[in-house]
Each structure stands twice: as C-alpha cells, then as structure tokens.
Design a protein around this motif. Sequence first.
Motif: not given
Lengths: 369, 99
Positions: A33-34, A79-80, A232-233, A236-237, A240, A267
Amino acid sequence: MSWAPPSDPINNKNKPVKISQLCELCHCRKAILKRPKNLQKVCKECFFYVFETEIHNTIVTNNLFHPGEKVAVGASGGKDSTVLAHIMKLLNERYNYGLDITLLSVDEGIVGYRDDSLATVKRNQKQYGLPLEIVSFKELYNWTMDEIVATAGIRNSCTYCGVFRRQSLDRGAQKLGIHHVITGHNADDMAETVLMNILRGDVARLEKSTSIITQSSGSPIKRSKPFKYSYQKEIVLYAHYKKLDYFSTECTYAPEAFRGTARELMKNLEAVRPSCIIDIIHSGENLVLKDSEQPFKKAASANTTSTSKNTFVDGNRCERCNYLSSNKICKACMLLEGLEKNRAAITLERDSSVDGAARVMRTLEHLSF
Amino acid sequence: MVKVKVEFLGGLDVVFDKQRTYDLDIPSEGEFTVKDLLDYLVTNMIKNPKDVEMFIEDGTVRPGIITLINDADWELEGELEYVIEDGDIVSFTSTLHGG
C-alpha cells in the motif's frame, strides 16, 4: 445472507521481491500500500500498526474519553462504522481506556436495504462480543422511511432520513444512559464538509465543521469522530485486509446521491494530490472568523430566544417533543407535521405496497423491451 | 490466452451482473496489461452502457475505486502498464457508498 471473505493472494507465487518494492518502515516485507497521506510504501503488518496507532494518538491528544466512560458506537453495518467498532474494541483492550462500548443502530425502515445491513451489525455484535441496541423510526416517529417516501416522494428522502437519524441516535443513547456517541466520519467526509460549507458560503457552520468533538450546550450527549484524520481509502483497505464483515450497498433511495457533489470534486482532487484531504481539513481548522465579522455569533449570544434564520441558538427545547432545538419546534417535529397532513386518510388493511417500494422501483428501472 | 480472476467489491458488483468474482480466460497474443483488461471488462462484461461511467473515467479506473493487483495497491505495481500473468487476481473496491 451469508458472508465469505475476499481472497488473500499476497505473494501466492513466491516471486522474488525487488528492494524498491520493500516496506519503507520495516524494510523486510513487500509493500502492499502507498499511504495517501505521505506516499509512504508500507507492508500489511506495518500498515495495521501505523493505522491503529494514529487513531490511538488522535484519541489521546484530543482527550476524547475518560476511564469508565460509557460510549455508543453509531453502527450502520457499513465500512466506516464496522472498522470503528473493531478498532475501538481493539484499542480499548490494548491501551486500557476502560471504556464500556455499546453498538447503537438506527432502523430507518427501508426494506431491502436496512434490514440487510442490520443483519451485518448483528453479525458484528457476535464477532466483537459487544452489546447492541437498535432504535427504529417506526417506534420513535410511527413512520418508516418506506412510508415517508411513499407519502413525500423520493426527492427529499435524505432530508427526512438525516434529521430523524440524528435525533434517533441521541434518543437511543439517552435510553441507555450513555452520554457519548462516536461515529465513523472519516477525513474524506470532513474535507467534503469543509468544501461544501465554503462553496455555500455557510460561515456559521464552517468553524464548527472541523471540530472532533461536538456538543450543543444543554445537550447531555456529545459526539466525537476518532476517524477525523483517517483516509477513506485506508479504512476500506483495513477492512479488506482484516477481512472484516461489512455491508456495502448504496441506499436504495439514494443510488446517485454522491454524483455532482463535493465528493466527486474531492475524489478528483485526491487523484491529483492525495494529501489534499488532510490539507483541506488543516485549512478548515485554521479558518477563524474575525470578531467584527461575526454577526451570526453575536446575534446568537445576545438574544437566546431569537428564532430568526441563520442564527444558532443552543440550549432551547422543542415545545412538542422537548428535544434540543434552535427553534420553537424542532426540525423533526416540523417534518412530522407535514407528513401527518399528507398521510393517506384510508389505508388498505395489510397493504404491503409501501414496503420495499425502493426495491420495486429498482426492478422496474431495469426492465426493458 | 491469459487466466485472471477479477473481483468487484464494495457494491461494484451491481455493474457486473451482481456477481462478485469472475474467473476469466481471455484470448490474447503477447503482453496483456491492466489497460487491456479494463477494455475487455468494458466491452464484454458491462451490460448497460450507462454503467460504464460508474467504473471508468478518462480512460482509467474512476477515482474512488481502489484497485488491487494480487492484494497490493496497483499504484505499486505500475497501474495500467502492469502486465498480467496467469493466476493473477485483480480486485476493484468502490468507496463511493455511504459508511
């Protein structure tokens, strides 16, 4: 609906890893992940560690909790809030916050959407071993969202839902004797709010919008956002990679709600420069109105009974339901009054046509000749 | 021919016939990149042309959708240029829904 975790194919081929692909923190595992915050490349293990620790730091620096405090996690099954429930339980045990955590959900009464997401919350309850309380619109207001949409149309559905849900969370917490509700609002949400308030010129809200804890004076319930600085990203990851069980369907009444809004703009900005989310929050935090330019604030503090537009009067109570309100009658009661006037005078017994109206509409949309 | 598994998560499955995973055998000669995969998905797997913009914007995956190649951020793998090998898993997760 059963749940199966997504596949986990990291390094399923045992290909040699190049040095440039290594994690920049531990320098020994392959980065996966970056980080959008600082463009750092990190591996799974280091990502979990920095993500959790950053939230812990946010909690500690802002003194969000005190030992023995009872808190309710506003849980929608999305998700949150799923990640929030998981992280709160984890940090509470790891750092001995001494919190008493409860999951609090609102059932808006949307057949084909909320019933499925509540099933997710019920699974979360078992997975995390936390108590769960569900309050419903039907119980509190004698209206389900399905009935509201059938009466008032789909266009304003989000207004009704938003107003009622906010109040429901407070009422639910009050019922449980909890004075602190935490929600999964993340950095993206907050940056979006800042942008929206700037674009609308809503000075009165702009200053408030970036605070991590909000509480109206006179209200026994405070709200806080431990994910204020979490992307957010990454949320979510995190969900995941941890294979958390969350519900991810757009609400049936708002399939296109995100279009053409500040979210779209956010976005696109993020794609060009990922740090812009944190940058916007930072700007928002540092925007302070000059004293001479605070007509709203002055009006509010000078005249606490003022009900004119644009002023926030804290501490007033609604004449009908006794809920905290800036006007004589709170927003929810006003909406309810409008609804009651339009409620069909005669209803068919066992009429089920309003239930799942959204689902039916969706099905119809997909029909073609 | 390239064998690739594609996953659509976070509600994106709606665009792809409500199915979350697909095992694809895609006929190809020479190198098959993620760009080629996107073209394939758009041409062959999105039934409703209106849905294309839910997935693609300006020739790449729409901002707000997270793309993972073998569970790693595609930004680390070369994005559109990454050459797909047999057995790779490419997943797309939408973050555009409520939380």
